[in-house]
Structure formats: structure tokens, C-alpha cells
Motif scaffolding. Structure first.
Motif, PDB file in Angstrom:
ATOM      1  N   LEU A 136       0.788  -1.248  -0.082  1.00 24.32           N
ATOM      2  CA  LEU A 136      -0.085  -0.116   0.189  1.00 24.32           C
ATOM      3  C   LEU A 136       0.851   1.444   0.026  1.00 24.32           C
ATOM      4  O   LEU A 136       0.638   2.179  -0.806  1.00 24.32           O
ATOM      5  CB  LEU A 136      -0.878  -0.081   1.334  1.00 24.32           C
ATOM      6  CG  LEU A 136      -1.935  -1.011   1.104  1.00 24.32           C
ATOM      7  CD1 LEU A 136      -2.745  -1.117   2.657  1.00 24.32           C
ATOM      8  CD2 LEU A 136      -3.092  -0.743  -0.038  1.00 24.32           C
ATOM      9  N   LEU A 137       1.962   1.300   0.820  1.00 24.52           N
ATOM     10  CA  LEU A 137       2.823   2.372   0.974  1.00 24.52           C
ATOM     11  C   LEU A 137       3.583   2.612  -0.344  1.00 24.52           C
ATOM     12  O   LEU A 137       3.971   3.827  -0.723  1.00 24.52           O
ATOM     13  CB  LEU A 137       3.580   2.101   2.052  1.00 24.52           C
ATOM     14  CG  LEU A 137       2.997   2.233   3.317  1.00 24.52           C
ATOM     15  CD1 LEU A 137       3.994   1.662   4.679  1.00 24.52           C
ATOM     16  CD2 LEU A 137       2.495   3.521   4.050  1.00 24.52           C
ATOM     17  N   ALA A 138       3.787   1.590  -1.214  1.00 25.90           N
ATOM     18  CA  ALA A 138       4.951   1.723  -2.272  1.00 25.90           C
ATOM     19  C   ALA A 138       4.074   1.966  -3.491  1.00 25.90           C
ATOM     20  O   ALA A 138       4.587   2.088  -4.450  1.00 25.90           O
ATOM     21  CB  ALA A 138       5.580   0.248  -2.436  1.00 25.90           C
ATOM     22  N   GLU A 148      14.545   6.613   0.892  1.00 28.61           N
ATOM     23  CA  GLU A 148      14.942   5.469   1.889  1.00 28.61           C
ATOM     24  C   GLU A 148      13.924   4.451   1.340  1.00 28.61           C
ATOM     25  O   GLU A 148      12.571   4.546   1.144  1.00 28.61           O
ATOM     26  CB  GLU A 148      14.511   5.643   3.363  1.00 28.61           C
ATOM     27  CG  GLU A 148      15.403   6.834   3.939  1.00 28.61           C
ATOM     28  CD  GLU A 148      15.097   7.026   5.294  1.00 28.61           C
ATOM     29  OE1 GLU A 148      14.314   6.277   6.097  1.00 28.61           O
ATOM     30  OE2 GLU A 148      15.303   8.432   5.924  1.00 28.61           O
ATOM     31  N   PHE A 149      14.327   3.242   1.326  1.00 25.22           N
ATOM     32  CA  PHE A 149      13.498   2.221   0.719  1.00 25.22           C
ATOM     33  C   PHE A 149      14.321   0.863   1.143  1.00 25.22           C
ATOM     34  O   PHE A 149      15.625   0.521   0.756  1.00 25.22           O
ATOM     35  CB  PHE A 149      13.598   1.897  -0.785  1.00 25.22           C
ATOM     36  CG  PHE A 149      12.516   1.279  -1.347  1.00 25.22           C
ATOM     37  CD1 PHE A 149      11.278   1.610  -1.661  1.00 25.22           C
ATOM     38  CD2 PHE A 149      12.871  -0.147  -1.733  1.00 25.22           C
ATOM     39  CE1 PHE A 149      10.535   0.578  -2.333  1.00 25.22           C
ATOM     40  CE2 PHE A 149      12.071  -0.863  -2.260  1.00 25.22           C
ATOM     41  CZ  PHE A 149      10.863  -0.546  -2.430  1.00 25.22           C
ATOM     42  N   ILE A 179      10.252   2.769   4.056  1.00 23.86           N
ATOM     43  CA  ILE A 179       9.969   3.765   2.692  1.00 23.86           C
ATOM     44  C   ILE A 179       9.914   5.225   3.364  1.00 23.86           C
ATOM     45  O   ILE A 179       9.242   5.272   4.458  1.00 23.86           O
ATOM     46  CB  ILE A 179       8.928   3.321   2.005  1.00 23.86           C
ATOM     47  CG1 ILE A 179       8.854   4.062   0.517  1.00 23.86           C
ATOM     48  CG2 ILE A 179       7.652   3.386   2.726  1.00 23.86           C
ATOM     49  CD1 ILE A 179       7.883   3.430  -0.518  1.00 23.86           C
ATOM     50  N   ALA A 180      10.621   5.864   2.903  1.00 23.83           N
ATOM     51  CA  ALA A 180      10.190   7.573   2.990  1.00 23.83           C
ATOM     52  C   ALA A 180      10.612   8.248   1.623  1.00 23.83           C
ATOM     53  O   ALA A 180      11.359   7.856   0.794  1.00 23.83           O
ATOM     54  CB  ALA A 180      11.654   7.968   4.077  1.00 23.83           C
ATOM     55  N   LEU A 234      13.566   3.140  -4.637  1.00 29.36           N
ATOM     56  CA  LEU A 234      14.838   3.992  -4.127  1.00 29.36           C
ATOM     57  C   LEU A 234      14.842   4.824  -5.539  1.00 29.36           C
ATOM     58  O   LEU A 234      15.360   4.370  -6.425  1.00 29.36           O
ATOM     59  CB  LEU A 234      16.099   3.386  -3.831  1.00 29.36           C
ATOM     60  CG  LEU A 234      17.008   4.176  -3.107  1.00 29.36           C
ATOM     61  CD1 LEU A 234      16.390   5.090  -1.684  1.00 29.36           C
ATOM     62  CD2 LEU A 234      18.405   3.641  -2.611  1.00 29.36           C
ATOM     63  N   GLY A 235      14.902   6.198  -5.153  1.00 27.63           N
ATOM     64  CA  GLY A 235      15.188   7.221  -6.160  1.00 27.63           C
ATOM     65  C   GLY A 235      13.980   7.372  -7.191  1.00 27.63           C
ATOM     66  O   GLY A 235      13.985   8.561  -8.029  1.00 27.63           O
TER      67      GLY A 235
END
Length: 146
Positions: A22-24, A72-73, A79-80, A50-51
Motif C-alpha cells: 500500500l505504501l509503495a 529510503e527504501f 520507505i520514505a 529508491l530514487g
């Protein structure tokens, strides 16, 4: 945690992989956003990495669009992302013994281009309230789709 972070946590009865999915997926962010500011994902991949960059339609008083970058991953763990101001929204996932997930969401402005400015605004309080509204929505979504 530093003075320039606010965090809240919740336990979700779904595995980390389900919550992370869900977050990704930036197109799902409006579904669990508790701030009421995220309108839709308007550009970017269907799965973050990432990126990766993704654009979001937002509204705080007036509509606008903002571009975010994943900074961040770690699959199923963290994840950020950040936008041009460089403050971060981070989700950290920890498996629980019952097979669920403890999710900690953090608004981190320690990396901001102007942290002293943010310190003197209502953003930390507003973001803490938003996190407190987001996490139950994420929980309901993850548990209903599990």
C-alpha cells in the motif's frame, strides 16, 4: 528520534508485505492519507523504489502539485520520501509475533532546508495530528485487503 521529528505507531493485523504494498503504490496514498491534503497521485511509477519520483495533487487552502523523491527504501521494512523542502515522511514496518505489523510513521524535518523556520510553525503539531488520523486509515485498508 531527534527534536525535529514527530512519530506515532500502530499495530496492524496484516503482514508487512501487505502494508508495504500500500505504501509503495503512490496511487493508494489518497486512500489512507489522514491529513486531507493528498488528492491523487498524478505521475510516477505504479510501484515506488529508491530514487523514484512521483507527483501528487495536493490541497492546503488552494490546489497545487508537488513532486516527491523516494529517499529510503527497504522492501517490507522502510520507505520514505521528500519533496523540495527536504523534510521526510517515513514509514517503518516491524513484524509482530502474531504475524502482523507494527507501523511507525514519522514526519522528519531534521533534513529540511529550513528546519528553524518549521520549528516556529504549526507544522509539527499539524503533522502529528495527521499521522494520528492516517495510521488508523492505513490499518483499516491493510486489514480489509489482507
Amino acid at each position: 528520534m531527534t527534536e525535529r521529528q514527530v512519530s506515532r505507531s500502530i499495530e496492524i493485523d496484516a503482514p508487512p508485505s501487505r502494508v508495504f504494498d500500500l505504501l509503495a503504490d503512490p496511487r493508494r496514498h489518497p486512500d489512507f492519507d489522514g491529513s486531507g491534503t493528498v488528492r491523487s497521485a498524478i505521475s510516477g511509477p505504479s510501484r515506488l523504489s529508491l530514487g523514484a519520483r512521483f507527483g501528487v495533487a495536493m490541497r492546503i487552502r488552494l490546489p497545487y502539485r508537488i513532486s516527491n523523491t523516494v529517499v529510503e527504501f527497504e522492501e517490507d521494512r522502510r520507505i520514505a520520501w521528500r519533496h523540495f523542502g527536504r523534510h521526510r515522511w517515513r514509514y517503518e514496518l516491524t513484524p509482530t509475533p502474531s504475524g502482523g505489523t507494527r507501523v511507525t510513521e514519522t514526519f522528519d524535518w531534521s533534513t529540511s532546508l529550513g528546519p528553524a523556520i518549521i520549528d516556529r510553525t504549526a507544522f509539527p503539531t499539524i503533522n502529528a495530528r495527521s499521522i494520528e488520523q492516517t495510521l488508523p486509515r492505513l490499518k483499516a485498508l491493510a486489514e480489509s485487503d489482507a
